[in-house]
Design an enzyme around this catalytic site. Structure first.
Site, mmCIF file in Angstrom:
data_model
loop_
_atom_site.group_PDB
_atom_site.id
_atom_site.type_symbol
_atom_site.label_atom_id
_atom_site.label_comp_id
_atom_site.label_asym_id
_atom_site.label_seq_id
_atom_site.Cartn_x
_atom_site.Cartn_y
_atom_site.Cartn_z
ATOM 1 N N GLU A 51 0.854 -1.268 -0.052
ATOM 2 C CA GLU A 51 -0.368 -0.412 -0.135
ATOM 3 C C GLU A 51 1.168 1.256 -0.401
ATOM 4 O O GLU A 51 1.581 1.395 0.648
ATOM 5 C CB GLU A 51 -1.385 -0.164 1.314
ATOM 6 C CG GLU A 51 -1.859 0.832 1.055
ATOM 7 C CD GLU A 51 -2.656 1.207 2.553
ATOM 8 O OE1 GLU A 51 -3.942 2.079 2.231
ATOM 9 O OE2 GLU A 51 -2.111 0.417 3.494
ATOM 10 N N LYS A 133 -8.085 5.132 -2.634
ATOM 11 C CA LYS A 133 -9.345 4.425 -1.629
ATOM 12 C C LYS A 133 -10.409 5.227 -0.893
ATOM 13 O O LYS A 133 -10.253 6.617 -1.076
ATOM 14 C CB LYS A 133 -7.673 4.246 0.150
ATOM 15 C CG LYS A 133 -8.563 3.635 0.921
ATOM 16 C CD LYS A 133 -7.268 3.403 1.690
ATOM 17 C CE LYS A 133 -7.412 2.421 2.885
ATOM 18 N NZ LYS A 133 -6.672 2.228 4.016
ATOM 19 N N CYS A 167 -5.790 -2.714 2.183
ATOM 20 C CA CYS A 167 -5.887 -2.142 3.777
ATOM 21 C C CYS A 167 -7.794 -2.683 4.123
ATOM 22 O O CYS A 167 -8.098 -3.732 3.383
ATOM 23 C CB CYS A 167 -5.684 -1.105 4.020
ATOM 24 S SG CYS A 167 -5.274 -1.247 5.749
#
Length: 349
Positions: A51, A133, A167
């Site tokens: 990430e 994200k 995540c």
């Protein structure tokens, strides 16, 4: 029959668990390109990095209080990735050179905001997907802006349909379902790693194995790694270093929820495995969450996958040449929008 050719494919995949370079601009990119070269020499056709690995995950935001992160946040702006730009050109060239599908997490800078962004490059260097994200987690909200639903889709690549989440997006079942319903065959999962200790390791393992079994796809998960020297530099107070220790679980998981090879939980390395795509159909024959096991007349997902620009112009001719915000007026009927113009410019480089 649709999918019959995919059923016969073996895809060699890799997940990288390596440390970023925190003290030299461009250093992490050098490490990424070296890892791609190493994997390419081993015949890897699909590779995932952790990430926001470029230039580095903002570990400082988990340790320092808000009033102390200003200088470090600005430093991250200075090194953040512009899409398209020199960093994406280097990644596209590496993908072409090794005929490899790459999934790389970056801190993307767009104007005055940073985003947690996942980039998927196809084997010809084309930027097949750029997604942000949708909800940064906890301390991350001081660092990144929010993405929209336009990236909640799987994209066709040389190795199959690829989807990606970062995540704790894996704790959003509707986000995962959007990718499942779009037919992902390989799921790229990215976590920061080197955080929160054993509990984070356990959570990552549970999340990626469950998604693999529920979606009936392969999951390739990459977590980052911090050296002892890096942890000391980020957290001078030894008591705080526990917060940026452990929590690594780089793994390759089959559609049946089983580890294809033993996970990598500490240190640096490349996890490599051959994935038999026939297992996708084998799993879905038993349990297809978006097919014969679904009940859409009872439960269904509404996804607003339109890009959310900050400005809606009445005249398409007035649009600037920036890739983002996207111009909704020129969106293609099949959902592919002006991102392709930026892709063309990038891949040409």
């Amino acid at each position: 029959m649709a999918g019959s050719m995919n059923d016969r494919r073996i895809v060699r995949v890799a997940a990288a668990q390596i440390a970023p370079v925190l003290d030299r601009p461009g250093g992490t990119l050098d490490r990424v390109l070296a890892a791609i070269d190493e994997a390419g020499e081993k015949g890897v056709g699909f590779m995932v990095f952790p990430e926001t690995f470029l230039p580095y995950y903002p570990y400082f935001s988990f340790i320092d209080p808000p009033y102390r992160i200003g200088a470090k946040h600005l430093a991250l702006y200075d090194e953040a990735v512009v899409v398209p730009g020199p960093v994406t050109q280097a990644l596209a060239s590496a993908a072409r050179r090794h005929a490899m599908v790459l999934v790389v997490g970056v801190n993307e800078r767009d104007g005055g905001t940073l985003y947690n962004t996942q980039l998927v490059f196809d084997v010809d260097g084309t930027l097949a997907l750029k997604r942000r994200k949708i909800t940064p987690t906890y301390h991350e909200r001081m660092i990144w802006g929010q993405g929209d639903g336009s990236g909640l889709r799987a994209v066709e690549t040389a190795v199959g349909r690829v989807g990606a989440l970062a995540c704790w997006e894996h704790y959003n079942p509707l986000a995962r379902y959007a990718l499942m319903a779009d037919g992902e065959e390989i799921h790229a999962s990215q976590f920061p790693g080197s955080m929160v200790g054993q509990v984070f390791h356990d959570q990552i393992e549970a999340a990626v194995r469950h998604h693999a079994a529920e979606s009936g796809c392969f999951v390739v998960n990459a977590t980052g790694w911090l050296t002892d020297e890096q942890r000391a530099a980020i957290a001078p107070d030894e008591a705080h270093r526990r917060a940026i220790s452990g929590g690594c679980h780089t793994a390759i998981v089959s559609p049946e929820g089983q580890n294809v090879v033993p996970p990598l939980t500490s240190g640096e390395g490349l996890l490599i495995a051959d994935c038999d795509m026939a297992l996708v159909t084998k799993r879905k024959r038993m349990m297809d969450s978006v097919g014969h096991y679904a009940r859409p007349e009872l439960l269904s997902l509404h996804l607003d996958d339109r890009p959310k620009p900050a400005i809606h112009r009445a005249s398409p001719a007035a649009h600037s040449d920036r890739e983002f915000p996207y111009a909704t007026e020129t969106q293609h009927p099949d959902g592919i929008d002006d991102r392709r113009s930026a892709v063309a410019r990038d891949s040409a480089g």
